[in-house]
Design a protein around this motif. Sequence first.
Motif, PDB file in Angstrom:
ATOM      1  N   GLN A 226      20.372  35.358  18.492  1.00 10.18           N
ATOM      2  CA  GLN A 226      20.751  35.770  19.837  1.00 10.18           C
ATOM      3  C   GLN A 226      21.398  34.604  20.578  1.00 10.18           C
ATOM      4  O   GLN A 226      20.953  33.455  20.452  1.00 10.18           O
ATOM      5  CB  GLN A 226      19.521  36.266  20.600  1.00 10.18           C
ATOM      6  N   PRO A 227      22.421  34.865  21.387  1.00 13.12           N
ATOM      7  CA  PRO A 227      23.134  33.781  22.071  1.00 13.12           C
ATOM      8  C   PRO A 227      22.362  33.163  23.232  1.00 13.12           C
ATOM      9  O   PRO A 227      22.669  32.043  23.652  1.00 13.12           O
ATOM     10  CB  PRO A 227      24.413  34.458  22.560  1.00 13.12           C
ATOM     11  N   VAL A 228      21.366  33.850  23.752  1.00 14.93           N
ATOM     12  CA  VAL A 228      20.641  33.357  24.928  1.00 14.93           C
ATOM     13  C   VAL A 228      19.949  32.045  24.611  1.00 14.93           C
ATOM     14  O   VAL A 228      19.369  31.865  23.540  1.00 14.93           O
ATOM     15  CB  VAL A 228      19.630  34.418  25.408  1.00 14.93           C
ATOM     16  N   LEU A 229      20.033  31.083  25.534  1.00 17.66           N
ATOM     17  CA  LEU A 229      19.312  29.824  25.395  1.00 17.66           C
ATOM     18  C   LEU A 229      17.836  30.058  25.707  1.00 17.66           C
ATOM     19  O   LEU A 229      17.493  30.854  26.581  1.00 17.66           O
ATOM     20  CB  LEU A 229      19.899  28.768  26.332  1.00 17.66           C
ATOM     21  N   TRP A 230      16.968  29.353  25.006  1.00 22.22           N
ATOM     22  CA  TRP A 230      15.543  29.669  25.070  1.00 22.22           C
ATOM     23  C   TRP A 230      14.961  29.679  26.490  1.00 22.22           C
ATOM     24  O   TRP A 230      14.169  30.576  26.813  1.00 22.22           O
ATOM     25  CB  TRP A 230      14.732  28.731  24.172  1.00 22.22           C
ATOM     26  N   PRO A 231      15.295  28.758  27.391  1.00 17.01           N
ATOM     27  CA  PRO A 231      14.689  28.821  28.729  1.00 17.01           C
ATOM     28  C   PRO A 231      14.977  30.121  29.480  1.00 17.01           C
ATOM     29  O   PRO A 231      14.256  30.455  30.437  1.00 17.01           O
ATOM     30  CB  PRO A 231      15.297  27.611  29.450  1.00 17.01           C
ATOM     31  N   ASP A 232      16.018  30.853  29.079  1.00 17.74           N
ATOM     32  CA  ASP A 232      16.355  32.123  29.725  1.00 17.74           C
ATOM     33  C   ASP A 232      15.726  33.323  29.008  1.00 17.74           C
ATOM     34  O   ASP A 232      15.963  34.469  29.406  1.00 17.74           O
ATOM     35  CB  ASP A 232      17.877  32.307  29.767  1.00 17.74           C
ATOM     36  N   TYR A 233      14.949  33.058  27.965  1.00 23.18           N
ATOM     37  CA  TYR A 233      14.399  34.146  27.160  1.00 23.18           C
ATOM     38  C   TYR A 233      13.236  34.816  27.879  1.00 23.18           C
ATOM     39  O   TYR A 233      12.543  34.214  28.685  1.00 23.18           O
ATOM     40  CB  TYR A 233      13.915  33.622  25.808  1.00 23.18           C
ATOM     41  N   GLY A 234      13.052  36.097  27.544  1.00 24.75           N
ATOM     42  CA  GLY A 234      11.945  36.847  28.127  1.00 24.75           C
ATOM     43  C   GLY A 234      11.895  38.247  27.553  1.00 24.75           C
ATOM     44  O   GLY A 234      12.432  38.515  26.471  1.00 24.75           O
ATOM     45  N   ARG A 235      11.274  39.139  28.280  1.00 22.79           N
ATOM     46  CA  ARG A 235      11.035  40.491  27.785  1.00 22.79           C
ATOM     47  C   ARG A 235      12.316  41.217  27.389  1.00 22.79           C
ATOM     48  O   ARG A 235      12.377  41.859  26.335  1.00 22.79           O
ATOM     49  CB  ARG A 235      10.273  41.294  28.836  1.00 22.79           C
ATOM     50  N   GLU A 236      13.350  41.134  28.223  1.00 22.87           N
ATOM     51  CA  GLU A 236      14.587  41.871  27.940  1.00 22.87           C
ATOM     52  C   GLU A 236      15.210  41.411  26.629  1.00 22.87           C
ATOM     53  O   GLU A 236      15.602  42.235  25.791  1.00 22.87           O
ATOM     54  CB  GLU A 236      15.576  41.697  29.087  1.00 22.87           C
ATOM     55  N   ALA A 237      15.295  40.102  26.435  1.00 28.00           N
ATOM     56  CA  ALA A 237      15.880  39.583  25.205  1.00 28.00           C
ATOM     57  C   ALA A 237      15.024  39.938  23.997  1.00 28.00           C
ATOM     58  O   ALA A 237      15.544  40.266  22.921  1.00 28.00           O
ATOM     59  CB  ALA A 237      16.059  38.066  25.308  1.00 28.00           C
ATOM     60  N   LEU A 238      13.698  39.892  24.164  1.00 27.81           N
ATOM     61  CA  LEU A 238      12.811  40.268  23.062  1.00 27.81           C
ATOM     62  C   LEU A 238      13.004  41.737  22.693  1.00 27.81           C
ATOM     63  O   LEU A 238      13.066  42.086  21.506  1.00 27.81           O
ATOM     64  CB  LEU A 238      11.357  40.008  23.450  1.00 27.81           C
ATOM     65  N   GLU A 239      13.109  42.602  23.669  1.00 26.75           N
ATOM     66  CA  GLU A 239      13.311  44.018  23.379  1.00 26.75           C
ATOM     67  C   GLU A 239      14.650  44.251  22.688  1.00 26.75           C
ATOM     68  O   GLU A 239      14.769  45.134  21.828  1.00 26.75           O
ATOM     69  CB  GLU A 239      13.199  44.835  24.664  1.00 26.75           C
ATOM     70  N   GLU A 240      15.670  43.466  23.049  1.00 31.33           N
ATOM     71  CA  GLU A 240      16.960  43.592  22.358  1.00 31.33           C
ATOM     72  C   GLU A 240      16.817  43.217  20.882  1.00 31.33           C
ATOM     73  O   GLU A 240      17.378  43.889  20.000  1.00 31.33           O
ATOM     74  CB  GLU A 240      17.995  42.695  23.031  1.00 31.33           C
ATOM     75  N   ALA A 241      16.058  42.164  20.604  1.00 29.74           N
ATOM     76  CA  ALA A 241      15.840  41.762  19.209  1.00 29.74           C
ATOM     77  C   ALA A 241      15.055  42.824  18.452  1.00 29.74           C
ATOM     78  O   ALA A 241      15.353  43.127  17.286  1.00 29.74           O
ATOM     79  CB  ALA A 241      15.103  40.427  19.163  1.00 29.74           C
ATOM     80  N   LEU A 242      14.058  43.411  19.101  1.00 24.47           N
ATOM     81  CA  LEU A 242      13.265  44.455  18.460  1.00 24.47           C
ATOM     82  C   LEU A 242      14.096  45.708  18.215  1.00 24.47           C
ATOM     83  O   LEU A 242      13.931  46.394  17.202  1.00 24.47           O
ATOM     84  CB  LEU A 242      12.050  44.794  19.323  1.00 24.47           C
ATOM     85  N   ALA A 243      15.002  46.008  19.145  1.00 21.66           N
ATOM     86  CA  ALA A 243      15.881  47.160  18.958  1.00 21.66           C
ATOM     87  C   ALA A 243      16.797  46.946  17.758  1.00 21.66           C
ATOM     88  O   ALA A 243      17.034  47.857  16.958  1.00 21.66           O
ATOM     89  CB  ALA A 243      16.698  47.407  20.221  1.00 21.66           C
ATOM     90  N   GLU A 244      17.324  45.730  17.614  1.00 22.34           N
ATOM     91  CA  GLU A 244      18.161  45.414  16.456  1.00 22.34           C
ATOM     92  C   GLU A 244      17.348  45.534  15.175  1.00 22.34           C
ATOM     93  O   GLU A 244      17.827  46.076  14.166  1.00 22.34           O
ATOM     94  CB  GLU A 244      18.743  44.006  16.592  1.00 22.34           C
ATOM     95  N   TYR A 245      16.130  45.042  15.190  1.00 20.32           N
ATOM     96  CA  TYR A 245      15.248  45.160  14.029  1.00 20.32           C
ATOM     97  C   TYR A 245      15.044  46.635  13.667  1.00 20.32           C
ATOM     98  O   TYR A 245      15.055  47.012  12.489  1.00 20.32           O
ATOM     99  CB  TYR A 245      13.906  44.508  14.327  1.00 20.32           C
ATOM    100  N   GLY A 246      14.880  47.477  14.678  1.00 18.90           N
ATOM    101  CA  GLY A 246      14.652  48.894  14.441  1.00 18.90           C
ATOM    102  C   GLY A 246      15.826  49.603  13.808  1.00 18.90           C
ATOM    103  O   GLY A 246      15.660  50.664  13.208  1.00 18.90           O
ATOM    104  N   ARG A 247      17.021  49.007  13.921  1.00 20.50           N
ATOM    105  CA  ARG A 247      18.207  49.607  13.310  1.00 20.50           C
ATOM    106  C   ARG A 247      18.394  49.166  11.862  1.00 20.50           C
ATOM    107  O   ARG A 247      19.258  49.696  11.168  1.00 20.50           O
ATOM    108  CB  ARG A 247      19.452  49.240  14.129  1.00 20.50           C
ATOM    109  N   ARG A 248      17.602  48.204  11.403  1.00 23.48           N
ATOM    110  CA  ARG A 248      17.749  47.685  10.048  1.00 23.48           C
ATOM    111  C   ARG A 248      16.995  48.562   9.053  1.00 23.48           C
ATOM    112  O   ARG A 248      16.004  49.206   9.378  1.00 23.48           O
ATOM    113  CB  ARG A 248      17.191  46.261   9.951  1.00 23.48           C
ATOM    114  N   GLU A 249      17.476  48.559   7.812  1.00 22.52           N
ATOM    115  CA  GLU A 249      16.779  49.224   6.715  1.00 22.52           C
ATOM    116  C   GLU A 249      16.276  48.149   5.764  1.00 22.52           C
ATOM    117  O   GLU A 249      17.063  47.455   5.117  1.00 22.52           O
ATOM    118  CB  GLU A 249      17.703  50.180   5.951  1.00 22.52           C
ATOM    119  N   ARG A 250      14.970  47.979   5.702  1.00 23.76           N
ATOM    120  CA  ARG A 250      14.382  46.921   4.885  1.00 23.76           C
ATOM    121  C   ARG A 250      14.263  47.402   3.440  1.00 23.76           C
ATOM    122  O   ARG A 250      13.663  48.434   3.159  1.00 23.76           O
ATOM    123  CB  ARG A 250      13.015  46.521   5.442  1.00 23.76           C
TER     124      ARG A 250
END
Length: 257
Positions: free
Chosen positions: A224-248
């Motif tokens: 994710q392009p966001v720098l860590w000090p700006d990270y939080g719930r919204e960015a985490l949910e975006e990562a989880l949404a991307e994970y949900g689109r993957r086929e393991r």
Amino acid sequence: MTMADRQGLAQDTGVAAAAAPAALPRHIAIIMDGNGRWATQRGLPRVEGHRRGVEALRRTLKAARDIGIEIVTVYSFSSENWSRPPAEVSALMGLLKRFIRNDLAELHEANVRVRIAGDRTALDPDIRALLVEAEALTARNLGQTLIVAFNYGSRQEIAAAARALAEEVARGERTPESITPEAIEARLNTAGIPDPDLVIRTSGEMRLSNFLMWQAAYAELVFQPVLWPDYGREALEEALAEYGRRERRYGGLAAGR
């Protein structure tokens, strides 16, 4: 926590809108990158970026608990970070001490079990004592598990596991043929912990940087392009949404192929 519980939490927190609840990862690992760049972009000393990074860690851990992530591993200080300027290393040690002293009680109250991954042998006694305290106080907690990778390097971890097994062979306690992936896993810092399903790295960099290289063999990677000090719930949910689109696939074929 059962799968039904995790599905309910995902639905309650809004993650289900972007990712199938069944795909919610059990274990996420985070490379918290970008503190220095965040500070430099704002004309601030690097230590201020690290301080804001601790605040981001608090936000993200709480969001992960609310969503229902069972295990979170964070890369807090690598074995290579000692090469940074002494003043920065000293500031990072101070932040670690304050985080444990200020946040340990809250984590304990939230039923979080804390584990430390990394080499402690060369650490200052006061740092080692704090790490032992964090693990001992929370050892019986059954909620979320927080693994703090501190003075950690994956190559060093794998080499130590190989060395331990070689010593057992030399003592006649095992044969070379008995050295299996399971035997190596049992001697890693994360023994007994499921491998991460998802590895997140912030700041736009796209590499593992000697982090969980054995454990992340089949993890999904999200950069994710966001720098860590700006990270939080919204960015985490975006990562989880991307994970949900993957086929393991774990080395197999995709469904229908």
